[in-house]
Enzyme design. Structure first.
Site, PDB file in Angstrom:
ATOM      1  N   GLU A   1       4.172 166.604  91.718  1.00  0.00           N
ATOM      2  CA  GLU A   1       4.306 167.901  91.037  1.00  0.00           C
ATOM      3  C   GLU A   1       5.677 167.490  90.158  1.00  0.00           C
ATOM      4  O   GLU A   1       6.576 166.762  90.513  1.00  0.00           O
ATOM      5  CB  GLU A   1       5.048 168.885  92.009  1.00  0.00           C
ATOM      6  CG  GLU A   1       5.477 169.921  91.215  1.00  0.00           C
ATOM      7  CD  GLU A   1       5.924 171.435  92.305  1.00  0.00           C
ATOM      8  OE1 GLU A   1       5.884 172.362  92.023  1.00  0.00           O
ATOM      9  OE2 GLU A   1       6.342 170.811  93.484  1.00  0.00           O
TER      10      GLU A   1
ATOM     11  N   LYS B   1      -0.059 177.170  90.120  1.00  0.00           N
ATOM     12  CA  LYS B   1       0.725 177.214  91.370  1.00  0.00           C
ATOM     13  C   LYS B   1       0.626 178.743  91.405  1.00  0.00           C
ATOM     14  O   LYS B   1       1.019 179.535  90.448  1.00  0.00           O
ATOM     15  CB  LYS B   1       2.086 176.636  91.088  1.00  0.00           C
ATOM     16  CG  LYS B   1       2.893 176.703  92.350  1.00  0.00           C
ATOM     17  CD  LYS B   1       4.398 175.889  92.287  1.00  0.00           C
ATOM     18  CE  LYS B   1       5.033 175.850  93.465  1.00  0.00           C
ATOM     19  NZ  LYS B   1       6.231 175.040  93.074  1.00  0.00           N
TER      20      LYS B   1
ATOM     21  N   CYS C   1       2.587 172.047  95.958  1.00  0.00           N
ATOM     22  CA  CYS C   1       3.819 172.279  96.644  1.00  0.00           C
ATOM     23  C   CYS C   1       4.025 173.333  97.724  1.00  0.00           C
ATOM     24  O   CYS C   1       3.440 173.529  98.732  1.00  0.00           O
ATOM     25  CB  CYS C   1       5.191 172.202  95.908  1.00  0.00           C
ATOM     26  SG  CYS C   1       6.498 171.761  96.570  1.00  0.00           S
TER      27      CYS C   1
END
Length: 506
Positions: A263, A338, A372
C-alpha cells in the site's frame, strides 16, 4: 479367514482369480442369484483392467470392486441394473465415458471389521482422479428397507438413513464415504426382495475434474512474489518506476505468476511536493497515479506477469480514493477501491471509501484484493469467497508492530474461514521528510487454510521483518478444492444459512 495376522495387498483383478471370486460372490449374494458368469468377469478385465480392483490376504481373495466407464449424462438419469449388465452377460462399458460406475463391491464376511470397503472406495476415487473423470456413480441397494416398508416410503427411508435414525449396511456406508444421493431408482434390481426393487443412485464428484473441452486454461500451480518494499527518498517518479521494474524483472525471472507491492509504495514522492500541508501532499501524489498505472500495465505485458500494484491515491472528481490495480499480463487492468478508511486517512488526507468489492478472473486463479484495513472486516472476505476467490491479496502499510499484527491476524483468519490463500505485503524503512509516514513495520507473509494438506501453522512463507526482500511462495489451487469438499471441517459449506445471511447492497 487365516488365523495369522492379515497381510493385505491391493491389486488389479486377473482372470485367474475367477474360482475364488465365484466362491466369494456365491457367499455374499446368495439371496440374489450368486456369482456372475466367468465370461462376464473376463470381459470386464479385458475391457477395463484398471477398474477391477481386489484385495487379497496371503493369496486369498477377500474383497473386490468391479467398475466400468460410462457416459455421465446417460447414467446420472434413471436406469436399471440391466442397462449396465444385461442378464449378467452384456456389459455397458464405454471406453470414451466421462464417469466411473461402481458395478459391485463385495467383501468376505469374515473380514468386514477391517474397513476393506473404504479401502476399495478410496482406490476407485484415486482411479477417477487419475483418469480425469467427472464422477463416480453407483446404484446402491437399500437392503434393510423391507423391515420398514409398511411405515416408510423409500424416500422417507433414505432420509432416515441419512439422519442416522436407521442403519442400512450399504447406504450408510456409501454416505460415510462422501457419496450423495442423486435420485431414487425404481425396478433397479427387481429380484432384490429386501430392497423391494428400489435403489439409490449415488454420486461422488471429482472436484479436480478438468474438462478437456474448456476454452480457458487456468494454472493450478501458482507462484507469487511479494515485494517487501524499502521506503527511501526518491527524486522523481521515473526513479520510483525504475526500482519497481527492477523487482518486476527479478520476480518474473523466477517464473512467477503474480508480483505484489505494498500500500502507498510510491509515497516517497510526497516529499517532492512544495508544501507541508498533508492534504495537498497526498493530492500531489495522486497526480502520478495514472502514469504509474500505465507503466505497470506495460511491465505486466513485457515481463509476462500479473501485477498487484499495491495502492495509490486517485482523484475522482473532487473526491480522493485509495485504489489498488490488477494489471494482467494480457494488458487488461482492473481496480479495487479501499472501502474502509482509517481515522488517519480520513482526518489528515480526507480520503473517501469505495463502494464495491468483487473478485477478478486471471489465468492463475480467481483473486480478490483488500487494501490493508479492509482485511479487518470479515464480511468482505466472505463476499469474495462466495464469488469463488482462490487468492486474496492484501497490500498494507503499518507503522508499528501492533498495527501490523492486526492486519496479520485478521488475514490469517480470512484464510481459514474462507478456505483460500492470503498474501499480505507491506513496506519497511522510514520517510522522515514525509509528514505522518515517519516509520514502517512489516513482515510480509502468505497464509493457507489450516488442515492436513497445508503447513501445521498455516503459514506458507514469511519474510524477515523490516528488511527489503522478495518473498516467494508456491500455491496449489487443487488443494483448495480438496479442503473445501473433503477437509476436516467445511467452514464455507457448514454455515447456518437458516440463522444468518450476508447481504450486499448494490
Amino acid at each position: 479367514m487365516s488365523t495369522e495376522e492379515p497381510i493385505l495387498k491391493v491389486r488389479e483383478l486377473t482372470k485367474a482369480d475367477f474360482p475364488q471370486l465365484k466362491q466369494l460372490m456365491d457367499v455374499v449374494y446368495n439371496d440374489i442369484g450368486g456369482s456372475w458368469p466367468k465370461h462376464t468377469i473376463d470381459t470386464l478385465i479385458g475391457q477395463f483392467p484398471d477398474g477391477q480392483i481386489c484385495i487379497e490376504d496371503q493369496g486369498q481373495l477377500i474383497a473386490v470392486a468391479l467398475t466400468v466407464k460410462v457416459d455421465y449424462k446417460r447414467f446420472s438419469n434413471p436406469h436399471t441394473y440391466d442397462d449396465l449388465i444385461t442378464n449378467r452377460m452384456t456389459i455397458a462399458h464405454d471406453g470414451e465415458g466421462d464417469a466411473l460406475y461402481g458395478l459391485d463391491v463385495f467383501i468376505d464376511p469374515a473380514y468386514r471389521g477391517y474397513r476393506l470397503g473404504r479401502r476399495l472406495y478410496e482406490a476407485r476415487k484415486e482411479l477417477c482422479r487419475n483418469l480425469n473423470l467427472r464422477a463416480i456413480l453407483a446404484g446402491g441397494r437399500i437392503v434393510n428397507y423391507y423391515h420398514h416398508a409398511d411405515e416408510l416410503t423409500p424416500s422417507q427411508y433414505i432420509e432416515q438413513v441419512d439422519r442416522k435414525a436407521i442403519y442400512d449396511p450399504i447406504l450408510s456406508f456409501q454416505l460415510a464415504n462422501d457419496f450423495q444421493v442423486k435420485r431414487l431408482l425404481r425396478q433397479y434390481l427387481p429380484e432384490d426382495k429386501k430392497s423391494q426393487g428400489y435403489a439409490t443412485l449415488l454420486e461422488w464428484s471429482n472436484i479436480l475434474f478438468d474438462p478437456e473441452e474448456s476454452n480457458f486454461s487456468q494454472k493450478r500451480q501458482v507462484r507469487i512474489g511479494a515485494v517487501q518494499w524499502q521506503m527511501r527518498a526518491f527524486h522523481s517518479a521515473e526513479e520510483v518506476l525504475k526500482q519497481v521494474e527492477y523487482f518486476v524483472d527479478a520476480v518474473s525471472d523466477y517464473k512467477s505468476d503474480f508480483v505484489v507491492f505494498p500500500e502507498f509504495f510510491n509515497a516517497p514522492l510526497m516529499g517532492l511536493a512544495n508544501t507541508s500541508h498533508q492534504q495537498e501532499a497526498i493530492r500531489y501524489l495522486a497526480s502520478f497515479t495514472e502514469h504509474f498505472r500505465q507503466q505497470l500495465s506495460q511491465m505486466a505485458v513485457s515481463y509476462n506477469i500479473n501485477i498487484i500494484t499495491g495502492s495509490m491515491p486517485l482523484m475522482d472528481g473532487d473526491e480522493l480514493f485509495n485504489v489498488a490495480y490488477l494489471c494482467r499480463r494480457d494488458g487488461s487492468t482492473e481496480v479495487q477501491y479501499k472501502l474502509h478508511i482509517t481515522p488517519h486517512e480520513r482526518r489528515d488526507w480526507v480520503i473517501e471509501g469505495g463502494h464495491k468489492v468483487r473478485t477478478f478472473d486471471t489465468d492463475a486463479g480467481k483473486v480478490g484484493i483488500l487494501v490493508c484495513y479492509d482485511v479487518e472486516f470479515p464480511e468482505l472476505g466472505r463476499i469474495l469467497a462466495d464469488q469463488g476467490m482462490d487468492i486474496l491479496f492484501v497490500p498494507f502499510w503499518t507503522d508499528t508492530k501492533n498495527a501490523y499484527l492486526r492486519v496479520r491476524h485478521c488475514a490469517q483468519a480470512r484464510a481459514i474461514e474462507n478456505e483460500c490463500y492470503v498474501a499480505i505485503c507491506g513496506s519497511v524503512g522510514n520517510l522522515p521528510q514525509v509528514e505522518s509516514l515517519d516509520v514502517q513495520y512489516a513482515q510480509s507473509a502468505v497464509f493457507s487454510p489450516s488442515d492436513f494438506a497445508f503447513p501445521h501453522d498455516a503459514v506458507l512463507a514469511e519474510a524477515t521483518p523490516n528488511t527489503e526482500m522478495i518473498l516467494f511462495s508456491d500455491l496449489d489451487l487443487d488443494k483448495l478444492k480438496v479442503v473445501r469438499n473433503e477437509g476436516s471441517v467445511h467452514n464455507l459449506k457448514d454455515r447456518r444459512r437458516d440463522l444468518f445471511t450476508l447481504t450486499v447492497h448494490k
